[in-house]
Every structure is written in structure tokens, then in C-alpha cells.
Design an enzyme around this catalytic site. Structure first.
Site, PDB file in Angstrom:
ATOM      1  N   ASP A   1       0.842  -1.202   0.000  1.00 14.64           N
ATOM      2  CA  ASP A   1       0.000   0.000   0.000  1.00 14.64           C
ATOM      3  C   ASP A   1       0.874   1.249   0.000  1.00 14.64           C
ATOM      4  OD1 ASP A   1      -2.289   1.519  -0.017  1.00 14.64           O
ATOM      5  OD2 ASP A   1      -2.668   1.355   2.136  1.00 14.64           O
ATOM      6  N   LEU A   2       1.714   1.362  -1.024  1.00 13.67           N
ATOM      7  CA  LEU A   2       2.583   2.533  -1.136  1.00 13.67           C
ATOM      8  C   LEU A   2       1.751   3.730  -1.567  1.00 13.67           C
ATOM      9  CD1 LEU A   2       5.487   3.576  -0.948  1.00 13.67           C
ATOM     10  CD2 LEU A   2       5.747   3.055  -3.390  1.00 13.67           C
TER      11      LEU A   2
END
EC number: 2.7.1.166
Length: 235
Positions: A166-167
Site C-alpha cells: 500500500d505505497l
């Protein structure tokens, strides 16, 4: 790393994070009784900030997202201990922390089993005097050096083979000294370098564009991304 098993509860913890570890540390009511809650962050769910006399820490309970989260809000199908959400994140963070990468220090992880499901929690050291990029960009623009710092930081993780699930702009912090940090390693793992690094960066770019669309005061522009990306690509 130490391990505690008490009934249906399994805990891993780093004794160097604590004067003396207690199982109650995962219960927010314990911290209320100690008058040790120092704040909270409310997103999809609440993350608590507590102080135990050694350092400020973050206490996070695991919740499901998406449609299934409406049915199984915080329960997960039983898996091997090491593959549980909390223990997996603890393991990844420990490897990154020992390599000297800018991550929160992992302090403890817990899974509590119940028949065919389990619940999970994790405790980390808090990165003090920091704010996420979204919060900062709502207040001011970042300068060129700050964008370069963020780009170099992300490259460090990709070079280490870390795939961040979940960058996004909420999971990147800058502290008062201008150091960039990465947080939230739930469902993250290590991979061999491949096209996933480009896809990871494209995800981050989409998050900046999304925040720009929904916030009338958001000090970000496409040229900032080019600075970040050039720094990321530089050897």
C-alpha cells in the site's frame, strides 16, 4: 525475540523495547488506566499512541477492508503462526529495521485464536515529530530537497526487494529533521526485482493525484513527481 503462549493467545515481543513486557499492553483499557494514551489517528480504524516509560509507541488492531470487512470486520481465517497478519508484519519490519532502513521499530505482535479464525494486533515505536505527506501538503509545498529525499528513500526499499502493498502518500512520513520514513507494512513481503517496482511507483503517483482531486488546498503538482522520480532513478 521472545515468545509467549497463553491459552489462545500468542505473542512475539522484543524485550529491548520494554522495561518489562506485560500481555495487557495490547489492551487499550490498560493504557487508559495508566493515563498513558497520548493521542490517536483515525482512518479506516483507530490507531492509538501510548507512552510506556521507555518510548512512545503505536498500538494497531488489524481490520479487514473491502466487502468482506463488513462480514468479518477483524477476524481472519486461521493460518500458521508465522503467517498471521501481525507476525508477518513483525518479521518484515524486523528485517528492515536491522538493515538500518527508515521504518518504525517493531516491538510486539499478537494473534488470538478462536476456532477457525484469529484476531491480531501489533505494537511499534512511534516516529516522533513527524507527519505524513498528505498532512504536510495540505499545509505547505515540499521543497526540491524534500522530494529528492522521498525518492531516495523509496529506492532504498525497492533495492532491498521490499514490495509495499500500500505505497501511498499517507504512508510516507517526514520528520522535523527532514528524514523520510515508510510505514504500514501489513501484507508486505520481499520479492526479486521486476516490473512490480514500476507498478509500486504508479500506485504512489495515483495516490498523489487522488489527494489533489479531493483536497482544494493540496500543495502538489506533476513537476514534484518528476523531481521525486528522478531522485528515485538516480544511482
Amino acid at each position: 525475540m521472545e515468545r509467549i503462549e497463553h491459552g489462545s493467545e500468542i505473542i512475539w515481543y522484543d524485550p529491548e523495547c520494554f522495561d518489562s513486557f506485560h500481555r495487557d499492553f495490547f489492551e487499550i483499557d490498560y493504557w487508559r488506566e495508566q493515563d498513558a494514551i497520548r493521542g490517536k489517528a483515525i482512518g479506516r480504524n483507530t490507531t492509538w499512541f501510548v507512552e510506556d516509560g521507555v518510548s512512545h509507541k503505536v498500538l494497531r488492531h488489524y481490520y479487514r477492508g473491502g466487502m468482506i470487512g463488513r462480514v468479518m470486520e477483524d477476524t481472519f481465517l486461521h493460518v500458521a503462526e508465522s503467517k498471521s497478519r501481525a507476525m508477518s508484519e513483525f518479521t518484515v519490519l524486523t528485517k528492515l529495521y536491522r538493515r538500518g532502513l527508515p521504518v518504525p521499530r517493531p516491538c510486539a505482535a499478537r494473534m488470538v485464536r478462536s476456532n477457525l479464525v484469529y484476531r491480531a494486533d501489533i505494537m511499534l515505536e512511534r516516529i516522533n515529530n513527524s507527519a505524513d505527506l498528505v498532512g504536510i501538503l495540505k499545509e505547505r509545498a515540499l521543497n526540491q530537497e524534500e522530494w529528492q529525499t522521498v525518492g531516495k528513500m523509496i529506492r532504498q526499499f525497492h533495492d532491498a526487494g521490499l514490495y509495499h502493498a500500500d505505497l501511498n502518500s499517507h504512508n510516507i512520513l517526514l520528520d522535523d529533521d527532514g528524514k523520510a520514513w515508510l510505514i504500514d507494512f501489513d501484507k508486505c513481503h520481499f520479492r526479486q526485482p521486476n516490473t512490480w517496482t514500476r507498478e509500486n511507483m504508479e500506485r504512489l503517483l495515483r495516490s498523489f493525484r487522488k489527494e489533489k482531486d479531493i483536497n482544494s488546498e493540496f500543495h502538489w503538482q506533476e513537476s514534484d513527481w518528476r523531481i521525486l522520480l528522478n531522485s528515485y532513478k538516480a544511482k
